[in-house]
Design an enzyme around this catalytic site. Structure first.
Site, PDB file in Angstrom:
ATOM      1  N   ALA A   1       0.814  -1.210   0.000  1.00 24.20           N
ATOM      2  CA  ALA A   1       0.000   0.000   0.000  1.00 24.20           C
ATOM      3  C   ALA A   1       0.854   1.268   0.000  1.00 24.20           C
ATOM      4  O   ALA A   1       0.357   2.360   0.241  1.00 24.20           O
ATOM      5  CB  ALA A   1      -0.921  -0.010   1.223  1.00 24.20           C
ATOM      6  N   HIS A   2       2.185   1.099  -0.271  1.00 23.57           N
ATOM      7  CA  HIS A   2       3.051   2.280  -0.234  1.00 23.57           C
ATOM      8  C   HIS A   2       2.959   3.093  -1.520  1.00 23.57           C
ATOM      9  O   HIS A   2       2.585   2.583  -2.575  1.00 23.57           O
ATOM     10  CB  HIS A   2       4.519   1.851  -0.026  1.00 23.57           C
ATOM     11  CG  HIS A   2       4.800   1.332   1.356  1.00 23.57           C
ATOM     12  ND1 HIS A   2       5.936   1.667   2.045  1.00 23.57           N
ATOM     13  CD2 HIS A   2       4.106   0.509   2.161  1.00 23.57           C
ATOM     14  CE1 HIS A   2       5.922   1.054   3.232  1.00 23.57           C
ATOM     15  NE2 HIS A   2       4.827   0.343   3.320  1.00 23.57           N
TER      16      HIS A   2
ATOM     17  N   HIS B   1       7.199  -8.399   8.234  1.00 25.68           N
ATOM     18  CA  HIS B   1       5.972  -9.167   7.964  1.00 25.68           C
ATOM     19  C   HIS B   1       6.185 -10.279   6.951  1.00 25.68           C
ATOM     20  O   HIS B   1       5.821 -10.198   5.773  1.00 25.68           O
ATOM     21  CB  HIS B   1       4.747  -8.315   7.619  1.00 25.68           C
ATOM     22  CG  HIS B   1       4.941  -7.197   6.619  1.00 25.68           C
ATOM     23  ND1 HIS B   1       5.488  -7.372   5.365  1.00 25.68           N
ATOM     24  CD2 HIS B   1       4.626  -5.890   6.714  1.00 25.68           C
ATOM     25  CE1 HIS B   1       5.490  -6.223   4.740  1.00 25.68           C
ATOM     26  NE2 HIS B   1       4.981  -5.301   5.513  1.00 25.68           N
TER      27      HIS B   1
ATOM     28  N   ARG C   1      12.276 -24.061  -5.745  1.00 27.91           N
ATOM     29  CA  ARG C   1      13.639 -23.978  -6.294  1.00 27.91           C
ATOM     30  C   ARG C   1      14.271 -22.609  -6.053  1.00 27.91           C
ATOM     31  O   ARG C   1      15.481 -22.462  -6.142  1.00 27.91           O
ATOM     32  CB  ARG C   1      13.648 -24.316  -7.792  1.00 27.91           C
ATOM     33  CG  ARG C   1      13.643 -25.819  -8.055  1.00 27.91           C
ATOM     34  CD  ARG C   1      13.902 -26.120  -9.513  1.00 27.91           C
ATOM     35  NE  ARG C   1      12.838 -25.620 -10.367  1.00 27.91           N
ATOM     36  CZ  ARG C   1      11.707 -26.282 -10.613  1.00 27.91           C
ATOM     37  NH1 ARG C   1      11.493 -27.462 -10.069  1.00 27.91           N
ATOM     38  NH2 ARG C   1      10.785 -25.749 -11.385  1.00 27.91           N
TER      39      ARG C   1
ATOM     40  N   ASP D   1      -3.314 -12.028  12.125  1.00 32.32           N
ATOM     41  CA  ASP D   1      -4.740 -11.684  12.163  1.00 32.32           C
ATOM     42  C   ASP D   1      -5.563 -12.755  11.466  1.00 32.32           C
ATOM     43  O   ASP D   1      -6.774 -12.665  11.378  1.00 32.32           O
ATOM     44  CB  ASP D   1      -4.978 -10.309  11.513  1.00 32.32           C
ATOM     45  CG  ASP D   1      -4.583 -10.302  10.038  1.00 32.32           C
ATOM     46  OD1 ASP D   1      -3.892 -11.242   9.597  1.00 32.32           O
ATOM     47  OD2 ASP D   1      -4.945  -9.350   9.337  1.00 32.32           O
TER      48      ASP D   1
ATOM     49  N   ASP E   1       1.209  -4.559  12.627  1.00 30.52           N
ATOM     50  CA  ASP E   1       1.186  -3.746  11.413  1.00 30.52           C
ATOM     51  C   ASP E   1      -0.155  -2.994  11.349  1.00 30.52           C
ATOM     52  O   ASP E   1      -0.763  -2.844  10.287  1.00 30.52           O
ATOM     53  CB  ASP E   1       1.373  -4.590  10.154  1.00 30.52           C
ATOM     54  CG  ASP E   1       1.833  -3.760   8.949  1.00 30.52           C
ATOM     55  OD1 ASP E   1       1.793  -4.262   7.823  1.00 30.52           O
ATOM     56  OD2 ASP E   1       2.207  -2.583   9.161  1.00 30.52           O
TER      57      ASP E   1
ATOM     58  N   LEU F   1      -6.684  -5.768   0.732  1.00 38.59           N
ATOM     59  CA  LEU F   1      -6.375  -5.474   2.125  1.00 38.59           C
ATOM     60  C   LEU F   1      -5.724  -4.111   2.231  1.00 38.59           C
ATOM     61  O   LEU F   1      -4.795  -3.796   1.502  1.00 38.59           O
ATOM     62  CB  LEU F   1      -5.402  -6.512   2.690  1.00 38.59           C
ATOM     63  CG  LEU F   1      -6.004  -7.848   3.101  1.00 38.59           C
ATOM     64  CD1 LEU F   1      -4.888  -8.814   3.464  1.00 38.59           C
ATOM     65  CD2 LEU F   1      -6.931  -7.664   4.295  1.00 38.59           C
ATOM     66  N   ALA F   2      -6.240  -3.314   3.130  1.00 39.13           N
ATOM     67  CA  ALA F   2      -5.641  -1.994   3.314  1.00 39.13           C
ATOM     68  C   ALA F   2      -4.896  -1.929   4.638  1.00 39.13           C
ATOM     69  O   ALA F   2      -4.470  -0.876   5.073  1.00 39.13           O
ATOM     70  CB  ALA F   2      -6.715  -0.926   3.269  1.00 39.13           C
ATOM     71  N   GLY F   3      -4.746  -3.053   5.269  1.00 39.40           N
ATOM     72  CA  GLY F   3      -4.004  -3.047   6.531  1.00 39.40           C
ATOM     73  C   GLY F   3      -4.772  -3.780   7.600  1.00 39.40           C
ATOM     74  O   GLY F   3      -5.760  -4.454   7.350  1.00 39.40           O
TER      75      GLY F   3
END
Lengths: 434, 318
Positions: free
Chosen positions: A152-153, A234, A245, A291, A316, A351-353
């Site tokens: 999300a950066h 994370h 491999r 979570d 996080d 997912l935004a966090g």
């Protein structure tokens, strides 16, 4: 903090990796003391007895990756310095409610101007009932990370280190020179130009270097560890998926021939899966989000049993942590928090966090891995303290450690926080949050 | 001398802890007339200390007016060291009791003048009126405190060099490394212990059986310093079945029969805590026939040591 001597009785204490009864915990001046000499020389006995009524007493939880909470984002640089300071205090105080007594406020990839404004306010700061949980220094996640794994950066601020360490000083400003006083952890992608070579300089400044948001291959990851990286950010998220491999960064958990560190500080203790049974483990610690959404429980279990002493529980957590279900504007985006606390970009399944709290993580982790209570608690206390090299004062109930504790009730089969102390003082817990 | 034989370590610990508790309670100590207790370190008294801690925590026994003297301490070991006898007694006993710190007397192994320290200790014992009950254990060579074989039986508190066997026995507390064990210790003398008004020695385990046999069946000998207890008017040894392995069958049967006689023929209400017959009433009723109102001691053996209000069941005559 007063001259008063406190003694905790009727407790099951977490001491030396086990839960023991018939022991007492004494503290004074916000530190755990050994009462023996006090008793014999100064003829002092406890001034106040705290009855734990049979609860487990453990060190306070430590969260090394948390982006904000209660609507506040640590990377938000709008508003006055006073407002930002107040916001930080709000989060620090709120975290105490979940048993988190120390944390590393995390700042996602930002422009140099943001760091200059925000980092000075996130310097190390002792915990207290009025001020909230202890700030252990900032965790700066990016901007020396991979576009491919940006999560999300905001990739427009990403950069490389072609000019060596001066690029880092340029990106973060003068706070970086303060080393561990201001910055406790830095997350970088080792495959970015020039980054791996700068790791020794960063380590010399007392900063823990973590690998994350990276598309690196296993060889690059191992090289970064050899240069001094001691953590993975994370695990499983924002990195190459495990491939049989080319195991990528995840594969470092299976590394067998990394150089054995000469000192135990900053490295996991050896376990049955370590390359050497008596010496420190050369593999890094790994933050892991429990979570149940970011990482499948089975994956948590696989990682744990391959490297049990390296597990560090992190939330996080995003700014939506601590807020009820609803829609919010966070980091310029509209996000939705649903009943279970999951946070998605509005209208999508991206997912935004996280809005998970550290005590939730401990419960989930214990359930996912079927580990013992001691192991679950240590993943949120001893291991993060070891990662930051502060095991002498955090993460244990040993003499001279800071008097940060949680009283845990395990009568339901899960660990629930009942009482929280920071720097020797108790916080009033708001009902319903525990 | 009384020899009380119990089944195993737990029963021995139960018995001694009960005995100490009853002695203190019946003494009714006050500030001006405190109960002076001598205490050992080592593995023998640990079980007893656990039970004393329980008594104190449950309110059955208070140590407010009990003064203690420990037997010994290593020389040169810092007090905070986990193996010092300071730490041992703190961990196993004092931290659980309500004893005021000024009531605790310990030898200082780091005193600048060790001889002066020993003299101070002896003087303090005399100052509080002497020791009422000295509890102790023995080493496999029969030494009491650190009075190694060859110690004078009239010795007082002094510095002693430890025998090699003792150093080996203690190495298990120092990571199994013989070189880490201190070689000198301060110890109360044989006579210091025997000067107490009563002496109670805990001897448990098959490895102590030779020492017990020497102490009970052979003569008073400085090579087995605990044998000096034979000359004490109120000597008491508490041991378990394994420790009796080197005793003559006759000896073991004799001491066990004394207990049997007291319980089934004389009756506990006619015996004092320390074994004296306080009433001859029961003794005149047919000696060979057990009393009708008394149960067979074999049936009550299990309850004996767990029954707190029947302390005199464990008594024997001198």
């Amino acid at each position: 903090m007063s001259e008063k001597i406190y003694k905790i009785v009727n407790a099951r204490l977490l001491l030396n990796h086990e839960i023991v009864e018939n022991e007492y915990l004494w503290f004074q001046h916000g530190k755990i003391i050994h009462p023996q000499n006090l008793f014999f020389d100064a003829h002092r006995d406890a001034d106040e007895i705290i009855d734990a009524k049979g609860l487990i007493v453990a060190p306070g939880f430590i969260d090394t990756q948390i982006n904000g909470g209660y609507g506040i984002d640590f990377a938000d640089n709008e508003g006055s310095v006073e407002k930002i300071q107040q916001d930080i205090n709000t989060v620090a105080k709120g975290l105490l409610q979940y048993g988190c007594t120390a944390f590393c406020p995390t700042v996602v990839s930002s422009a140099p101007a943001v760091y200059s404004k925000v980092l000075p306010l996130l310097n190390q700061r002792k915990g207290s009932v009025q001020g909230g949980a202890e700030i252990l220094g900032a965790h700066i996640e990016g901007p020396f990370i991979s576009v491919e794994k940006k999560g999300a950066h905001d990739q427009t601020v990403f950069r490389n280190a072609k000019n060596g360490i001066s690029d880092f000083d340029d990106a973060y400003g003068p706070e970086l020179k303060k080393g561990s006083k201001a910055i406790s952890i830095m997350t970088v992608a080792p495959e970015i130009d020039g980054v791996a070579d700068c790791i020794p300089d960063l380590v010399k400044r007392g900063i823990t270097v973590a690998m994350g948001h990276t598309a690196c291959r296993i060889a690059q990851a191992e090289e970064a560890v050899k240069q001094g990286a001691t953590s993975i950010t994370h695990l499983f998220n924002a990195m190459q998926a495990f491939h049989h491999r080319d195991p990528g960064l995840v594969g470092v958990l299976g590394a067998a021939d990394l150089p054995i560190p000469s000192s135990q500080i900053g490295h996991p203790a050896s376990s049955l899966t370590s390359p050497s049974r008596n010496k420190p483990d050369p593999r890094p610690f790994y933050g892991i989000i429990c979570d149940g959404v970011h990482v499948h429980p089975n994956s948590v279990r696989i990682a744990y049993y391959s490297h049990p002493n390296g597990a560090v529980l992190v939330t996080d957590a995003l700014s939506a942590m601590g807020l009820p279900k609803g829609t919010y504007t966070l980091g310029g985006r509209e996000v939705e928090v649903d009943e279970s606390g999951a946070c998605y970009v509005k209208g999508t399944s991206t997912l935004a966090g996280c809005t998970v709290t550290i005590d939730d993580c401990v419960r989930n982790f214990q359930r996912f891995t079927n580990c013992s209570q001691v192991e679950a608690i240590e993943a949120a206390t001893l291991h993060p303290a070891r990662l930051l090299g502060i095991e002498d004062r955090k993460g244990t109930l040993n003499v001279n450690a800071d008097a940060d504790f949680v009283f845990l009730d395990d009568s339901t089969g899960e660990l629930r926080v009942k009482r929280v102390f920071v720097a020797g003082e108790e916080i009033a817990l708001v009902n319903g949050l525990v | 001398m009384r020899l009380v034989i119990r089944q195993d370590y737990d029963e021995v610990s139960d018995w001694v802890a009960h005995y100490i508790k009853e002695r203190i309670l019946q003494f009714k100590p006050t500030k001006d007339r405190p109960f002076v207790l001598g205490l050992p370190s080592g593995s023998s008294p640990v079980g007893c200390y656990q039970r004393l801690a329980k008594f104190c925590k449950s309110g059955q026994l208070s140590f407010k007016h009990v003064i203690t003297f420990s037997m010994d301490e290593y020389v040169g070991l810092p007090r905070e060291h986990s193996q010092s006898y300071y730490s041992f007694l703190w961990k196993h006993l004092y931290q659980h009791l309500d004893i005021p710190s000024e009531n605790i007397n310990m030898l200082d192994g780091n005193a600048p003048d060790l001889d002066e320290e020993c003299r101070r200790y002896e003087a303090k014992i005399a100052q509080v009126g002497g020791i009422e009950l000295f509890v102790g254990g023995i080493g496999p060579d029969g030494h009491i405190a650190f009075n190694e074989p060859g110690s004078s039986l009239t010795s007082r508190t002094r510095v002693k060099t430890l025998a090699y066997e003792t150093i080996i026995a203690n190495a298990r507390f120092f990571d199994g490394d013989v070189s880490k064990v201190p070689k000198l210790a301060l110890t109360v003398g044989v006579a210091t212990v025997m000067d107490a008004r009563e002496v109670c020695i805990i001897i448990v385990g098959a490895h102590k059986s030779v020492a017990l046999a020497k102490c009970v069946e052979e003569g008073v000998n400085h090579m087995c310093t605990v044998s000096a207890i034979q000359l004490h008017p109120k000597g008491l040894i508490v041991c378990d079945e394994d420790t009796t392995l080197e005793l003559h069958v006759k000896t073991v049967k004799y001491f066990k029969s004394i207990e049997h006689v007291h319980q089934s023929l004389i009756g506990k209400e006619n015996l004092s805590l320390q074994g004296q017959v306080i009433s001859a009433k029961g003794a005149t009723i047919g000696i060979t026939r057990p009393r009708e109102d008394q149960e067979d001691p074999k049936d009550t053996k299990e309850d004996e040591d767990h029954d707190e209000d029947r302390p005199s069941k464990k008594k024997k005559e001198d």
